[in-house]
Scaffold this active site. Sequence first.
Site, mmCIF file in Angstrom:
data_model
loop_
_atom_site.group_PDB
_atom_site.id
_atom_site.type_symbol
_atom_site.label_atom_id
_atom_site.label_comp_id
_atom_site.label_asym_id
_atom_site.label_seq_id
_atom_site.Cartn_x
_atom_site.Cartn_y
_atom_site.Cartn_z
ATOM 1 N N GLU A 270 0.873 -1.176 0.000
ATOM 2 C CA GLU A 270 0.000 0.000 0.000
ATOM 3 C C GLU A 270 0.906 1.220 0.000
ATOM 4 O O GLU A 270 1.539 1.520 1.017
ATOM 5 C CB GLU A 270 -0.897 0.001 1.250
ATOM 6 C CG GLU A 270 -1.897 -1.137 1.286
ATOM 7 C CD GLU A 270 -2.976 -1.032 0.224
ATOM 8 O OE1 GLU A 270 -3.169 0.073 -0.324
ATOM 9 O OE2 GLU A 270 -3.604 -2.054 -0.057
ATOM 10 N N CYS A 304 -2.300 9.026 2.782
ATOM 11 C CA CYS A 304 -2.019 8.491 1.442
ATOM 12 C C CYS A 304 -3.185 8.725 0.482
ATOM 13 O O CYS A 304 -2.975 8.878 -0.708
ATOM 14 C CB CYS A 304 -1.697 7.011 1.534
ATOM 15 S SG CYS A 304 -2.998 6.069 2.329
HETATM 16 P P1 NAD Z 1 8.630 4.875 4.402
HETATM 17 O O1 NAD Z 1 8.602 3.946 3.254
HETATM 18 O O2 NAD Z 1 9.844 5.679 4.617
HETATM 19 O O3 NAD Z 1 8.403 4.067 5.785
HETATM 20 C C1 NAD Z 1 7.310 3.207 5.999
HETATM 21 C C2 NAD Z 1 7.738 2.088 6.944
HETATM 22 O O4 NAD Z 1 8.803 1.344 6.347
HETATM 23 C C3 NAD Z 1 8.281 2.571 8.289
HETATM 24 O O5 NAD Z 1 7.877 1.660 9.293
HETATM 25 C C4 NAD Z 1 9.782 2.511 8.089
HETATM 26 O O6 NAD Z 1 10.490 2.374 9.309
HETATM 27 C C5 NAD Z 1 9.926 1.278 7.233
HETATM 28 N N1 NAD Z 1 11.133 1.224 6.397
HETATM 29 C C6 NAD Z 1 11.786 2.264 5.821
HETATM 30 N N2 NAD Z 1 12.813 1.803 5.086
HETATM 31 C C7 NAD Z 1 12.804 0.447 5.184
HETATM 32 C C8 NAD Z 1 13.612 -0.597 4.633
HETATM 33 N N3 NAD Z 1 14.649 -0.344 3.840
HETATM 34 N N4 NAD Z 1 13.299 -1.857 4.944
HETATM 35 C C9 NAD Z 1 12.247 -2.147 5.731
HETATM 36 N N5 NAD Z 1 11.458 -1.211 6.298
HETATM 37 C C10 NAD Z 1 11.720 0.077 6.015
HETATM 38 O O7 NAD Z 1 7.342 5.751 4.273
HETATM 39 P P2 NAD Z 1 6.999 7.104 5.050
HETATM 40 O O8 NAD Z 1 7.575 8.207 4.261
HETATM 41 O O9 NAD Z 1 7.330 7.013 6.473
HETATM 42 O O10 NAD Z 1 5.402 7.082 4.909
HETATM 43 C C11 NAD Z 1 4.734 7.901 4.060
HETATM 44 C C12 NAD Z 1 4.417 7.189 2.754
HETATM 45 O O11 NAD Z 1 3.533 6.117 3.018
HETATM 46 C C13 NAD Z 1 3.699 8.081 1.777
HETATM 47 O O12 NAD Z 1 4.195 7.878 0.489
HETATM 48 C C14 NAD Z 1 2.268 7.593 1.846
HETATM 49 O O13 NAD Z 1 1.519 7.852 0.697
HETATM 50 C C15 NAD Z 1 2.444 6.138 2.121
HETATM 51 N N6 NAD Z 1 1.257 5.557 2.776
HETATM 52 C C16 NAD Z 1 0.464 4.739 2.036
HETATM 53 C C17 NAD Z 1 -0.689 4.211 2.611
HETATM 54 C C18 NAD Z 1 -1.618 3.319 1.800
HETATM 55 O O14 NAD Z 1 -2.499 2.707 2.387
HETATM 56 N N7 NAD Z 1 -1.483 3.249 0.488
HETATM 57 C C19 NAD Z 1 -1.009 4.512 3.927
HETATM 58 C C20 NAD Z 1 -0.166 5.351 4.645
HETATM 59 C C21 NAD Z 1 0.979 5.864 4.051
#
Ligand code: NAD
Length: 533
Positions: A270, A304
């Site tokens: 997602e 999101c």
């Molecule tokens: P992000 O990808 O940086 O982090 C999300 C999660 O992944 C966090 O728990 C983070 O610690 C973990 N993470 C980061 N790098 C990782 C790696 N290399 N390996 C494993 N885990 C890792 O995202 P963010 O910037 O914190 O969140 C915002 C983004 O999330 C936006 O793009 C938003 O649109 C999206 N989002 C999507 C939904 C949906 O349902 N489609 C919902 C909420 C947020």
Amino acid sequence: MAVDTTSTAIPDPTALLVGEERAQQIARLVRRVRVAEADGERFEVRSPVTGERVALLPACEEGDVEAAMRRSRSAQAEWARWPARRRARVLLRFHELLLSRQREVLDLIQLESGKSRLNAFEEVMATATTARYYGKHAPAHLRVRRRSGAIPVLTRAHEHHVPVGVCGFITPWNYPLTMGVTDALAALIAGNGVVVKPDAQTPLSALWGYELLEQAGLPPGLAQVVTGDGPLVGGAIVERADFLMFTGSTATGRKLAARCGERLIGCSMELGGKNAMLVLPDAGLERAVSGTVSGAFGNAGQLCIAMERIYVHRSLYDGYLKRLAEQVGKLRLGGDLDWNADVGSMISRKQVEATIAHLDDAVAKGASVVAGGRARPDVGPLFFEPTVLTGVTPEMDCHANETFGPLLEVYRYDDIDEAIERINDSAYGLNASIYAGKIAAARALATRIKAGTVNINEPYAAAFGSIDAPMGGMKQSGMGRRHGGHGILKYTEPQTVASQRLLPLTPDAGTPAAPYAAVMTQGLRLLRLIPRV
Ligand code: NAD
């Protein structure tokens, strides 16, 4: 402190937790994270509103993830043997506990994310809705289904859905309870164990959710929460889980999906969005403006499925823009644990800077600020005004890229086909919205928009809240779906069990091959004539 105190405050039905009581609650939640080294590294969770430390949590290592997986796996074997109806009762009890104890988690969500209490309450609603839905409908989704057998009467085939084992969840900071818990509810009720890594900025709401689930009857050990660095702890989950559910950015999702591919485990992603709203010529102006305000600036735009692009027909454009600027100007910023603010704090300096970078770039290249546009350190260090831009062009960074902050672009269009083309001209396809007078016509248009959910006369809640229907992204907004049948069956392996009666399907040893082939040829011709075989 809410900036505008002139409006009517909705009284909190329950008193806020006192300091000492909350401190004890947080200490109890932190103890749920089990680590090998009791005196190992820790990290801080700070309130975005005040900068104060809310909690100190263990920075888990790979070995802690390994141990969490082991604990969950050993509890899962017994849990999978429970009938689905018995598992479902846990979710329905959780639903009741959540609603009656919501005050505790509303405080926690606000403390760690800085969002308004109303946006925190949306998390309670979404979590309760998911628990109710799967609590009532999961047994039907999971039931064993009779399938047509190879030979009618002689072959009986059944489709089972067996749990995959232990599912990993990597969740973002923007909806720490909803994202931290609801997807895992579906996996749990399908008979799996779960290991969850919430974002390091907001781990407490998820910890609270799993504590509550155990109080509702979830076997201890089945749901494990590990906290710490994203790549380290999240990476260790990806290496060990039997299925990965990731919610976060497209960049991270792409990397993790590739690794899941190498491991040949299933995954669901997602990801981000650049969601558009289409305001048709027959739309109700006030309703479209109010949907824009809540759809773009709820959760300070850090959602999101929030709207970042609005396409308004030229016949409504001037009136719409005027009303929008007025309504946006009235929004109350605030970060207190009460119901008085419309828009809360942003989560981090990084997120504020990303918003400012998009705004500055657009203004430098000729865009106009119609409302907002300023940081508000007078309210708190990470507050930013809900901001509306016009005159955005493809050269500007915000045109195609997700801001994930309180920044909105408004475009004028002349022709509906042209508007749909512009909406679809995006790498993303998560959510969309249409404001219209004639619903049937809007529904026909909706199918031309390349987005996983399309809301009519609502920005996002109608589709997200219709939990019997799938939710997720097309294109770079993701793969797989949450909610409904898709959202639970993905945590299972379909298994076919077929039994043969009276005559074998494969010939006995020594059966003459040519007569056998002749009989079977006649049989195949007969099958062709029987309906539904
Ligand atoms: P992000 O990808 O940086 O982090 C999300 C999660 O992944 C966090 O728990 C983070 O610690 C973990 N993470 C980061 N790098 C990782 C790696 N290399 N390996 C494993 N885990 C890792 O995202 P963010 O910037 O914190 O969140 C915002 C983004 O999330 C936006 O793009 C938003 O649109 C999206 N989002 C999507 C939904 C949906 O349902 N489609 C919902 C909420 C947020």
